[in-house]
Design an enzyme around this catalytic site. Structure first.
Site, PDB file in Angstrom:
ATOM      1  CG  LEU A  33      -2.046  -1.125   1.141  1.00 25.86           C
ATOM      2  CD1 LEU A  33      -3.013  -0.995   2.316  1.00 25.86           C
ATOM      3  CD2 LEU A  33      -2.844  -1.141  -0.168  1.00 25.86           C
ATOM      4  N   GLY A  36      -0.407   1.721  -3.745  1.00 26.59           N
ATOM      5  CA  GLY A  36      -1.727   1.155  -4.034  1.00 26.59           C
ATOM      6  C   GLY A  36      -2.801   1.708  -3.111  1.00 26.59           C
ATOM      7  CG  ASP A  51       7.974  -4.315   1.071  1.00 31.42           C
ATOM      8  OD1 ASP A  51       8.769  -4.918   0.310  1.00 31.42           O
ATOM      9  OD2 ASP A  51       7.792  -3.090   1.036  1.00 31.42           O
ATOM     10  CB  THR A 117       7.691  -2.041 -19.331  1.00 27.70           C
ATOM     11  OG1 THR A 117       7.690  -0.775 -19.990  1.00 27.70           O
ATOM     12  CG2 THR A 117       9.125  -2.328 -18.904  1.00 27.70           C
ATOM     13  CE1 TYR A 141       9.123  -0.037 -14.588  1.00 31.06           C
ATOM     14  CE2 TYR A 141       9.069   0.795 -16.831  1.00 31.06           C
ATOM     15  CZ  TYR A 141       8.498   0.077 -15.805  1.00 31.06           C
ATOM     16  OH  TYR A 141       7.283  -0.540 -16.011  1.00 31.06           O
ATOM     17  CG  PHE A 169       3.584  -0.972 -26.224  1.00 35.55           C
ATOM     18  CD1 PHE A 169       3.795  -2.332 -26.023  1.00 35.55           C
ATOM     19  CD2 PHE A 169       4.459  -0.304 -27.060  1.00 35.55           C
ATOM     20  CE1 PHE A 169       4.855  -3.000 -26.651  1.00 35.55           C
ATOM     21  CE2 PHE A 169       5.514  -0.954 -27.696  1.00 35.55           C
ATOM     22  CZ  PHE A 169       5.708  -2.311 -27.489  1.00 35.55           C
ATOM     23  CG  PHE A 208       7.513  16.757 -21.933  1.00 36.32           C
ATOM     24  CD1 PHE A 208       7.510  18.031 -21.381  1.00 36.32           C
ATOM     25  CD2 PHE A 208       7.121  15.694 -21.125  1.00 36.32           C
ATOM     26  CE1 PHE A 208       7.119  18.247 -20.072  1.00 36.32           C
ATOM     27  CE2 PHE A 208       6.736  15.893 -19.811  1.00 36.32           C
ATOM     28  CZ  PHE A 208       6.731  17.181 -19.281  1.00 36.32           C
ATOM     29  NE  ARG A 282       8.912  12.129 -20.118  1.00 28.74           N
ATOM     30  CZ  ARG A 282       7.772  11.505 -19.852  1.00 28.74           C
ATOM     31  NH1 ARG A 282       6.976  11.948 -18.895  1.00 28.74           N
ATOM     32  NH2 ARG A 282       7.414  10.447 -20.546  1.00 28.74           N
TER      33      ARG A 282
HETATM   34  N1  UFG Z   1       4.228  13.884 -22.336  1.00 30.82           N
HETATM   35  C1  UFG Z   1       4.091  15.255 -22.568  1.00 30.82           C
HETATM   36  N2  UFG Z   1       3.713  16.054 -21.526  1.00 30.82           N
HETATM   37  C2  UFG Z   1       3.480  15.570 -20.274  1.00 30.82           C
HETATM   38  C3  UFG Z   1       3.609  14.166 -20.051  1.00 30.82           C
HETATM   39  C4  UFG Z   1       3.981  13.361 -21.110  1.00 30.82           C
HETATM   40  O1  UFG Z   1       4.315  15.735 -23.675  1.00 30.82           O
HETATM   41  O2  UFG Z   1       3.170  16.362 -19.372  1.00 30.82           O
HETATM   42  C5  UFG Z   1       4.600  13.020 -23.452  1.00 30.82           C
HETATM   43  C6  UFG Z   1       5.868  12.230 -23.195  1.00 30.82           C
HETATM   44  O3  UFG Z   1       6.996  12.981 -23.562  1.00 30.82           O
HETATM   45  C7  UFG Z   1       5.644  10.997 -24.062  1.00 30.82           C
HETATM   46  C8  UFG Z   1       4.130  10.803 -24.059  1.00 30.82           C
HETATM   47  O4  UFG Z   1       3.582  12.053 -23.619  1.00 30.82           O
HETATM   48  O5  UFG Z   1       6.037  11.273 -25.375  1.00 30.82           O
HETATM   49  C9  UFG Z   1       3.673   9.718 -23.106  1.00 30.82           C
HETATM   50  O6  UFG Z   1       4.279   9.942 -21.834  1.00 30.82           O
HETATM   51  P1  UFG Z   1       3.878   9.134 -20.535  1.00 30.82           P
HETATM   52  O7  UFG Z   1       4.684   9.702 -19.411  1.00 30.82           O
HETATM   53  O8  UFG Z   1       2.398   9.119 -20.382  1.00 30.82           O
HETATM   54  O9  UFG Z   1       4.311   7.643 -20.850  1.00 30.82           O
HETATM   55  P2  UFG Z   1       5.728   7.049 -21.337  1.00 30.82           P
HETATM   56  O10 UFG Z   1       5.585   6.701 -22.782  1.00 30.82           O
HETATM   57  O11 UFG Z   1       6.847   7.928 -20.972  1.00 30.82           O
HETATM   58  O12 UFG Z   1       5.875   5.749 -20.431  1.00 30.82           O
HETATM   59  C10 UFG Z   1       4.834   4.811 -20.218  1.00 30.82           C
HETATM   60  C11 UFG Z   1       5.007   4.202 -18.844  1.00 30.82           C
HETATM   61  C12 UFG Z   1       6.300   3.442 -18.764  1.00 30.82           C
HETATM   62  C13 UFG Z   1       6.346   2.431 -19.877  1.00 30.82           C
HETATM   63  C14 UFG Z   1       6.091   3.071 -21.212  1.00 30.82           C
HETATM   64  C15 UFG Z   1       5.977   2.024 -22.264  1.00 30.82           C
HETATM   65  O13 UFG Z   1       5.004   5.235 -17.851  1.00 30.82           O
HETATM   66  O14 UFG Z   1       6.375   2.794 -17.521  1.00 30.82           O
HETATM   67  O15 UFG Z   1       4.880   3.807 -21.190  1.00 30.82           O
HETATM   68  O16 UFG Z   1       5.667   2.572 -23.530  1.00 30.82           O
HETATM   69  F1  UFG Z   1       7.562   1.855 -19.893  1.00 30.82           F
END
Ligand code: UFG
Length: 328
Positions: A33, A36, A51, A117, A141, A169, A208, A282
């Site tokens: 938790l 969660g 844990d 992932t 990660y 994904f 980003f 980012r």
């Molecule tokens: N993004 C923005 N602005 C934001 C947040 C995100 O432009 O405020 C963009 C990111 O740059 C990225 C896209 O939106 O291009 C998706 O970003 P997320 O943070 O929603 O997700 P990620 O693709 O970075 O990662 C997610 C999971 C990971 C996993 C991955 C697999 O968080 O754990 O998908 O594709 F590994």
């Protein structure tokens, strides 16, 4: 059949628990938790607040409960945090998975479904990505998840384990009921952050990077509804419960959407414009990540039920009714 779900009170875990209960499985959850939410769990399942670092406790639970298989969701998941605090990720992900596997071996439980992932692939050489696409994670990660996959496969190779590995994904959306959904602290994922704008919790969404080599310059991702993910878990579970087989699948829709397209779809769903501002790229973001889910479709008959509009609508329903997540 009884299934132990680690991380069952988390975002994806709680949707899978619901699907398992509906499908008639008995469910036992282990969750510390820390991230969660107890209220995300249905009353039919039994929760152990524990844990995975405590191997003896996990062994005791497995011995008492005599489960048929384990679904292992619990992990640290934030990519950015993994680069700042790698040892925590190796401890919480790799060490705790070894603890779980040792406890399972001692208790005679030998079937596991492991949450992996798309991050194990790193910057893809081919899109869409197949199960055997090159795996070269670009962050801690992803490296921890690839290590855990390797450990599980090595145990299976000496006959100690049957596994199903699912590489998610971009998980998104919420259950149609609107009473469980995404509640991360801090929130870093695109769709919940965009929806904070119409909820008046932020002024704008930062995009980003608009200079990626994609159709509109923004990153492309494969968004998959959390219930579509949960359904795939049930199919894979049935497969490995039925026979002594191992399998791995990429779990996405096969469709890529740019950040701009996701924002535009959110505007359509909520019915109002959403302010955006260009921000620097980012670190660690790949331009395009899209799954090839054809193996999962062909072998197990999995079908995606939620397109992007449905994903965002379900998410909007959840966030509108729970603007502060499980704190309502
Ligand atoms: N993004 C923005 N602005 C934001 C947040 C995100 O432009 O405020 C963009 C990111 O740059 C990225 C896209 O939106 O291009 C998706 O970003 P997320 O943070 O929603 O997700 P990620 O693709 O970075 O990662 C997610 C999971 C990971 C996993 C991955 C697999 O968080 O754990 O998908 O594709 F590994």
């Amino acid at each position: 059949m009884k299934i132990l779900v680690t991380g069952g009170a988390g975002y994806i875990g709680s949707h899978a628990v619901r699907r398992l209960v509906t499908a008639g499985f008995e469910v036992v959850v282990i969750d510390n938790l820390s991230k969660g939410h107890k209220v995300a769990l249905p009353s039919e399942c039994k929760l152990y607040v524990e844990d995975l670092k405590n191997q003896e406790k996990i062994y005791d639970i497995l011995s008492i409960e005599k489960v048929d298989a384990v679904m292992h969701f619990s992990a640290s998941i934030e990519v950015g945090e993994s680069m700042k605090d790698p040892i925590h990720f190796y401890e919480n992900n790799v060490r705790n998975t070894i603890n779980l596997l040792l406890a399972m071996t001692r208790a005679g439980v030998n079937k596991i479904i492991f949450s992996s992932t798309a991050a194990v692939f790193g910057d893809p050489e081919e899109v869409p990505m197949k199960e055997d696409s090159k795996k070269a994670p670009t962050n801690v990660y992803g490296r921890t998840k690839l290590m855990m996959e390797t450990i599980i496969k090595d145990l299976a190779s000496v006959g100690n384990l049957n596994y199903g590995i699912l590489r998610y994904f971009n998980a998104a959306g919420a259950d149609d009921s609107g009473d469980i959904g995404e509640d991360h602290d801090p929130e870093t994922h695109l769709i919940p952050l965009i929806l904070q704008v119409p909820l008046k919790q932020r002024d704008k969404i930062f995009v980003f990077g608009r200079d990626y080599p994609t159709k509109d310059g923004t990153c492309i991702r494969d968004y998959i509804h959390v219930n579509d993910l949960a359904d795939a878990h049930i199919l894979v579970l049935e497969k490995i419960l039925d026979a002594k087989v191992n399998c791995e699948y990429n779990l996405g829709s096969g469709n890529g959407y740019s950040v701009n397209e996701v924002i535009a779809m959110c505007e359509e769903v909520v019915g109002m414009p959403i302010n955006t501002e260009e921000a620097p790229r980012r670190a660690g973001d790949a331009p395009i990540l899209v799954a090839d889910p054809s193996l999962l479709k062909k072998e197990l008959g999995w079908e995606q039920k939620y397109n992007l509009r449905k994903i965002i609508s379900s998410s909007w329903k959840w966030h509108k009714s729970h603007p502060r997540g499980y704190n309502i």
